[in-house]
Design a protein around this motif. Sequence first.
Motif, short mmCIF file in Angstrom:
data_model
loop_
_atom_site.label_atom_id
_atom_site.label_comp_id
_atom_site.label_asym_id
_atom_site.label_seq_id
_atom_site.Cartn_x
_atom_site.Cartn_y
_atom_site.Cartn_z
N TYR A 92 0.82 -1.22 0.00
CA TYR A 92 0.00 0.00 0.00
C TYR A 92 0.85 1.27 0.00
O TYR A 92 0.40 2.32 -0.43
CB TYR A 92 -0.96 0.00 1.21
N ARG A 93 2.07 1.15 0.52
CA ARG A 93 2.97 2.31 0.51
C ARG A 93 3.83 2.32 -0.77
O ARG A 93 4.14 3.38 -1.29
CB ARG A 93 3.89 2.28 1.74
N ALA B 27 3.52 8.14 9.13
CA ALA B 27 2.28 8.80 8.69
C ALA B 27 2.39 9.55 7.35
O ALA B 27 1.48 9.45 6.52
CB ALA B 27 1.79 9.73 9.79
N PRO B 28 3.49 10.32 7.08
CA PRO B 28 3.52 11.07 5.83
C PRO B 28 3.50 10.19 4.58
O PRO B 28 3.25 10.70 3.48
CB PRO B 28 4.85 11.85 5.91
N TRP B 29 3.80 8.89 4.71
CA TRP B 29 3.80 8.00 3.54
C TRP B 29 2.46 7.29 3.37
O TRP B 29 2.34 6.37 2.56
CB TRP B 29 4.93 6.96 3.65
N LYS B 30 1.46 7.71 4.15
CA LYS B 30 0.14 7.09 4.05
C LYS B 30 -0.39 7.25 2.62
O LYS B 30 -0.24 8.31 2.02
CB LYS B 30 -0.79 7.78 5.05
N ARG B 31 -0.99 6.21 2.11
CA ARG B 31 -1.59 6.27 0.77
C ARG B 31 -2.77 7.22 0.78
O ARG B 31 -3.58 7.21 1.71
CB ARG B 31 -2.05 4.86 0.41
N PRO B 32 -2.90 8.06 -0.27
CA PRO B 32 -4.05 8.96 -0.31
C PRO B 32 -5.35 8.16 -0.28
O PRO B 32 -5.46 7.12 -0.93
CB PRO B 32 -3.90 9.69 -1.65
N GLU B 33 -6.32 8.65 0.49
CA GLU B 33 -7.61 7.96 0.59
C GLU B 33 -8.29 7.96 -0.77
O GLU B 33 -8.26 8.94 -1.49
CB GLU B 33 -8.52 8.65 1.62
N ASP B 34 -8.91 6.89 -1.10
CA ASP B 34 -9.61 6.79 -2.39
C ASP B 34 -10.88 5.98 -2.14
O ASP B 34 -10.99 4.82 -2.49
CB ASP B 34 -8.70 6.08 -3.40
#
Lengths: 244, 244
Positions: free
Chosen positions: A62-63, A212-219
Amino acid sequence: MLYILIGIAEALCVAALVLVGIWMGVYRGGVAWDGSTSEFNVHPIMMTLGLIVFNGNALMLYRACRRTPHVWVKTAHVVLHCLALICACVALAAVWQYHDANGLPNVYSIHSWIGITVFILFAVQWLIGLFMFAFPCASLQQRDRYKPLHIFLGVFIFGGACAAALIGIEDKLMLSISTTYSSRPPEAYVANFFGYVILALAAVVTFIVTFAPWKRPEDIASEWQPIVTSTPARGLNIQEPSDL
Amino acid sequence: MLYILIGIAEALCVAALVLVGIWMGVYRGGVAWDGSTSEFNVHPIMMTLGLIVFNGNALMLYRACRRTPHVWVKTAHVVLHCLALICACVALAAVWQYHDANGLPNVYSIHSWIGITVFILFAVQWLIGLFMFAFPCASLQQRDRYKPLHIFLGVFIFGGACAAALIGIEDKLMLSISTTYSSRPPEAYVANFFGYVILALAAVVTFIVTFAPWKRPEDIASEWQPIVTSTPARGLNIQEPSDL
């Protein structure tokens, strides 16, 4: 930085497989399925491949694939976890059959207690994840509430698998070279470095997965789609990721 | 829910200390500082107290004491980590002196490799934390950038300490009851349950410390204040926490 760490993680995965392969292949007589100690040797190799390499890669997906449509990443996540489950089942069958063939008791050591607990957690999490996220039988609200626990348990199970592997290394060394272990023969270095690689892999993977900053954008639109009926969600609210 | 889990974590801390106490006290001859195996027994007890109980509680403090002014929580965090470091040093001295007194080599097992790595990480993190956060020599920006790594490393070191303890349990059992371990004597149950409690503690503490909704409200004004010159920041931007 994210992709450098993913590269390091992949190198550590290869190193772990090479080291467990050398340990079992060169020092412990290779693999077989005949009730001999060579059948036992299938156990560490398949557990490393399943609950550490496939499982770790499933978590990192996911990352790592932030530009890829969500449904494809989810499919690969499920496939990698299926491969991990198959490997773990083969690994468990190997050690069980080896014990039975040699009249040895099962599930007495702390390695086996922790290992089986981690395996059961993995299997339960896999089953719940399949019905909650892949072929969803739950509402969006229920999935939203469960998702943080799914992520936490995924990381914890990966950490638990690494811990079980480390206990297993100590167990195997004490069973096979207890009299010479303290004089540090080459086999001890191979096994200890194998453990060290697993510790490093645990650090790198958990950092990649939790930073946290590498979290996948919500979709949300494609997240809601089950695998079986969905079409690729390319272009739907996918933000360009920044390679931090 | 947060406070129920903290209660469970505290119960698990007590259970871990009781079980390691029974194991070393009843089955392994108690503790001493005379070069005998009783000196070795100081090692698991002090490591459990230091790198697991004190360390785990230091991590939970920021979530458990959400109503308490930040500077007090930070002080308690530092004090608990100092106690953890002292206990770990005593534990290391005990096993080193026991080995030396009996002509046994040091640092050959995977337990010792992983354990010493975790100890060094703990000591370095403690030192950096002391100069970055407690008596700050760094700017607010530098501390803001370092903080996520400090938190990640703290949780990883705690997990690593739990893993090292589990490897140590297998190591000690294989050294002391290898011939009877598979017939599951009472000592094996005590040691295995001790390991199980550590696994459960790892799960509960890491969940408490990482579950996002339980994050302590930011309180920049008091966060910036070093321990030595600060006054309690009561009333400064402290939000009422919700007990989720």
